[in-house]
Scaffold this motif. Structure first.
Motif, PDB file in Angstrom:
ATOM      1  N   LEU A   8      10.415   1.842   0.884  1.00  0.00           N
ATOM      2  CA  LEU A   8       9.389   2.419   0.019  1.00  0.00           C
ATOM      3  C   LEU A   8       8.113   1.614   0.188  1.00  0.00           C
ATOM      4  O   LEU A   8       8.091   0.410  -0.079  1.00  0.00           O
ATOM      5  CB  LEU A   8       9.852   2.389  -1.438  1.00  0.00           C
ATOM      6  CG  LEU A   8       8.985   3.116  -2.470  1.00  0.00           C
ATOM      7  CD1 LEU A   8       8.958   4.619  -2.185  1.00  0.00           C
ATOM      8  CD2 LEU A   8       9.504   2.846  -3.873  1.00  0.00           C
ATOM      9  N   GLY A   9       7.057   2.266   0.628  1.00  0.00           N
ATOM     10  CA  GLY A   9       5.776   1.588   0.803  1.00  0.00           C
ATOM     11  C   GLY A   9       5.003   1.523  -0.501  1.00  0.00           C
ATOM     12  O   GLY A   9       5.009   2.461  -1.292  1.00  0.00           O
ATOM     13  N   ALA A  10       4.335   0.397  -0.703  1.00  0.00           N
ATOM     14  CA  ALA A  10       3.548   0.180  -1.924  1.00  0.00           C
ATOM     15  C   ALA A  10       2.226  -0.474  -1.528  1.00  0.00           C
ATOM     16  O   ALA A  10       2.070  -1.700  -1.638  1.00  0.00           O
ATOM     17  CB  ALA A  10       4.322  -0.686  -2.909  1.00  0.00           C
ATOM     18  N   PRO A  11       1.239   0.324  -1.092  1.00  0.00           N
ATOM     19  CA  PRO A  11       0.014  -0.226  -0.502  1.00  0.00           C
ATOM     20  C   PRO A  11      -1.035  -0.669  -1.528  1.00  0.00           C
ATOM     21  O   PRO A  11      -2.232  -0.354  -1.405  1.00  0.00           O
ATOM     22  CB  PRO A  11      -0.489   0.938   0.349  1.00  0.00           C
ATOM     23  CG  PRO A  11      -0.024   2.160  -0.369  1.00  0.00           C
ATOM     24  CD  PRO A  11       1.314   1.789  -0.955  1.00  0.00           C
ATOM     25  N   LEU A  12      -0.620  -1.435  -2.519  1.00  0.00           N
ATOM     26  CA  LEU A  12      -1.550  -1.924  -3.538  1.00  0.00           C
ATOM     27  C   LEU A  12      -2.434  -3.019  -2.941  1.00  0.00           C
ATOM     28  O   LEU A  12      -1.942  -3.935  -2.284  1.00  0.00           O
ATOM     29  CB  LEU A  12      -0.773  -2.461  -4.736  1.00  0.00           C
ATOM     30  CG  LEU A  12      -1.597  -2.852  -5.965  1.00  0.00           C
ATOM     31  CD1 LEU A  12      -2.249  -1.627  -6.592  1.00  0.00           C
ATOM     32  CD2 LEU A  12      -0.728  -3.574  -6.987  1.00  0.00           C
ATOM     33  N   ASP A  13      -3.729  -2.950  -3.225  1.00  0.00           N
ATOM     34  CA  ASP A  13      -4.678  -3.889  -2.613  1.00  0.00           C
ATOM     35  C   ASP A  13      -5.903  -4.026  -3.518  1.00  0.00           C
ATOM     36  O   ASP A  13      -7.009  -3.687  -3.131  1.00  0.00           O
ATOM     37  CB  ASP A  13      -5.083  -3.377  -1.232  1.00  0.00           C
ATOM     38  CG  ASP A  13      -5.882  -4.374  -0.412  1.00  0.00           C
ATOM     39  OD1 ASP A  13      -5.935  -5.563  -0.782  1.00  0.00           O
ATOM     40  OD2 ASP A  13      -6.467  -3.955   0.608  1.00  0.00           O
ATOM     41  N   ILE A  14      -5.676  -4.542  -4.738  1.00  0.00           N
ATOM     42  CA  ILE A  14      -6.798  -4.613  -5.676  1.00  0.00           C
ATOM     43  C   ILE A  14      -7.106  -6.025  -6.159  1.00  0.00           C
ATOM     44  O   ILE A  14      -8.192  -6.256  -6.687  1.00  0.00           O
ATOM     45  CB  ILE A  14      -6.585  -3.695  -6.894  1.00  0.00           C
ATOM     46  CG1 ILE A  14      -5.324  -4.071  -7.666  1.00  0.00           C
ATOM     47  CG2 ILE A  14      -6.552  -2.242  -6.460  1.00  0.00           C
ATOM     48  CD1 ILE A  14      -5.141  -3.250  -8.937  1.00  0.00           C
ATOM     49  N   LEU A  38       7.780  -2.303   1.009  1.00  0.00           N
ATOM     50  CA  LEU A  38       6.769  -2.781   1.938  1.00  0.00           C
ATOM     51  C   LEU A  38       5.442  -2.878   1.204  1.00  0.00           C
ATOM     52  O   LEU A  38       4.906  -1.869   0.750  1.00  0.00           O
ATOM     53  CB  LEU A  38       6.619  -1.825   3.132  1.00  0.00           C
ATOM     54  CG  LEU A  38       7.874  -1.470   3.945  1.00  0.00           C
ATOM     55  CD1 LEU A  38       7.505  -0.469   5.032  1.00  0.00           C
ATOM     56  CD2 LEU A  38       8.496  -2.717   4.540  1.00  0.00           C
ATOM     57  N   GLY A  39       4.911  -4.115   1.055  1.00  0.00           N
ATOM     58  CA  GLY A  39       3.613  -4.284   0.417  1.00  0.00           C
ATOM     59  C   GLY A  39       2.502  -4.208   1.439  1.00  0.00           C
ATOM     60  O   GLY A  39       2.741  -4.239   2.650  1.00  0.00           O
ATOM     61  N   GLY A  40       1.283  -4.081   0.936  1.00  0.00           N
ATOM     62  CA  GLY A  40       0.916  -4.266  -0.439  1.00  0.00           C
ATOM     63  C   GLY A  40       0.862  -5.740  -0.831  1.00  0.00           C
ATOM     64  O   GLY A  40       1.465  -6.599  -0.260  1.00  0.00           O
ATOM     65  N   GLU A  41       0.019  -5.986  -1.838  1.00  0.00           N
ATOM     66  CA  GLU A  41      -0.106  -7.334  -2.370  1.00  0.00           C
ATOM     67  C   GLU A  41       1.155  -7.714  -3.155  1.00  0.00           C
ATOM     68  O   GLU A  41       1.952  -6.851  -3.528  1.00  0.00           O
ATOM     69  CB  GLU A  41      -1.348  -7.452  -3.244  1.00  0.00           C
ATOM     70  CG  GLU A  41      -1.327  -6.576  -4.483  1.00  0.00           C
ATOM     71  CD  GLU A  41      -2.577  -6.772  -5.330  1.00  0.00           C
ATOM     72  OE1 GLU A  41      -2.419  -7.280  -6.454  1.00  0.00           O
ATOM     73  OE2 GLU A  41      -3.679  -6.417  -4.875  1.00  0.00           O
ATOM     74  N   HIS A  42       1.307  -9.017  -3.421  1.00  0.00           N
ATOM     75  CA  HIS A  42       2.547  -9.517  -4.004  1.00  0.00           C
ATOM     76  C   HIS A  42       2.789  -8.993  -5.414  1.00  0.00           C
ATOM     77  O   HIS A  42       3.920  -9.042  -5.910  1.00  0.00           O
ATOM     78  CB  HIS A  42       2.550 -11.046  -3.995  1.00  0.00           C
ATOM     79  CG  HIS A  42       3.914 -11.625  -3.866  1.00  0.00           C
ATOM     80  ND1 HIS A  42       4.142 -12.952  -3.580  1.00  0.00           N
ATOM     81  CD2 HIS A  42       5.154 -11.078  -3.974  1.00  0.00           C
ATOM     82  CE1 HIS A  42       5.440 -13.184  -3.526  1.00  0.00           C
ATOM     83  NE2 HIS A  42       6.085 -12.066  -3.767  1.00  0.00           N
ATOM     84  N   THR A  43       1.778  -8.460  -6.055  1.00  0.00           N
ATOM     85  CA  THR A  43       1.934  -7.877  -7.384  1.00  0.00           C
ATOM     86  C   THR A  43       3.032  -6.822  -7.425  1.00  0.00           C
ATOM     87  O   THR A  43       3.703  -6.641  -8.444  1.00  0.00           O
ATOM     88  CB  THR A  43       0.610  -7.257  -7.853  1.00  0.00           C
ATOM     89  OG1 THR A  43      -0.455  -8.191  -7.615  1.00  0.00           O
ATOM     90  CG2 THR A  43       0.634  -6.919  -9.327  1.00  0.00           C
TER      91      THR A  43
END
Length: 269
Positions: free
Chosen positions: A17-23, A97-102
């Motif tokens: 599961l991709g989680a492309p968080l980048d804030i 799969l990140g994404g930032e460590h959050t």
């Protein structure tokens, strides 16, 4: 699709599961590109793993694509936690799969482990960073204080604030410095649920330069591989995070290989 993740969701033992968080990336952004970059640089890997005598395509891995990120971290993490929990309820192992460590907060929230094992250059034990309680630099503190994890084991940490080092002295935290990681062996109780998080910056920048906050004097690729192999048989969830697009694929390739090592090792156990 992650190469070799060809199983139908209903038949899956593992779900990518991709989680492309980048804030909240505090130095060099780009983790939004991490999930698809990891998938791309896994394309050249052979299906067969000689050590375990398994084919990746035989291990019932499904790729559920990405959960599109938006700019409200708490709301996104809540939504992503639900997606992870669905995977767990389907008796599959989530592979984020990140994404930032959050995004690890969602993995831990969905799996609900007793022990959190993390490969990381940083302690991530801050309450907030630059005024942001949802910074990627607060994830291990959040796991301990808000997600009911009993113990955090941080492998490869080599930097942190005085307050973080003070928090790390508590009984619920174990820090294994880089030079001691090769001698570390997991010791879990039989009934412990375990979650493994890999921040790619645990690696020395010589091995993984494509990450937001590089920290020299880190781990080798093989040292990280050996940790993943040793923890995977005990783990109920996995993520690899903080890969960005600022190198020639070294970080993404390492991340993809570590995910595969996790799957091969757990399946073989």
């Amino acid at each position: 699709m992650f190469p070799g993740a060809i199983a139908d969701r209903d038949d899956a033992d593992y779900v990518v599961l991709g989680a492309p968080l980048d804030i909240s990336t505090s130095f060099q952004p780009g983790t939004r590109f991490g999930p698809n970059r990891i998938r791309r640089f896994a394309e050249s890997f052979d299906d067969y793993d000689r050590r375990t005598d398994h084919f990746f395509t035989d291990l019932n891995v499904h790729d559920a694509d990405d959960v599109r990120a938006w700019d409200d971290a708490p709301e996104y993490i809540e939504w992503l936690t639900g997606s992870v929990r669905d995977i767990v309820w389907d008796d599959a192992v989530p592979l984020l799969l990140g994404g930032e460590h959050t995004i690890t907060a969602a993995g831990v929230g969905g799996v609900e482990p007793d022990v959190f094992v993390c490969l990381d250059a940083h302690l991530d034990l801050r309450r907030e960073y630059d005024g942001n309680e949802w910074s990627h630099a607060t994830i291990t503190r959040r796991v301990l204080d808000e997600l009911d994890v009993d113990e955090a084991i941080i492998l490869g940490a080599r930097t942190g604030s005085p307050e973080e080092w003070e928090r790390a002295e508590a009984d619920d935290v174990t820090v294994v410095e880089p030079e001691d990681v090769p001698d570390w062996e997991p010791e879990f109780d039989d009934d412990d649920a375990v979650y493994l998080s890999v921040d790619i910056d645990a690696a020395d920048p010589a091995f993984a330069p494509g990450t937001g906050t590089k920290e020299p004097f880190g781990l080798t690729s093989r040292e990280m591989r050996d940790v993943v192999r040793s923890v995977a048989p005990f783990a109920d969830g996995f993520d690899v995070v903080e890969v960005n697009d600022r190198d020639d694929g070294q970080s993404a390739s390492l991340a993809a290989k570590l995910l595969r090592e996790f799957v091969f090792s757990q399946a073989d156990s």
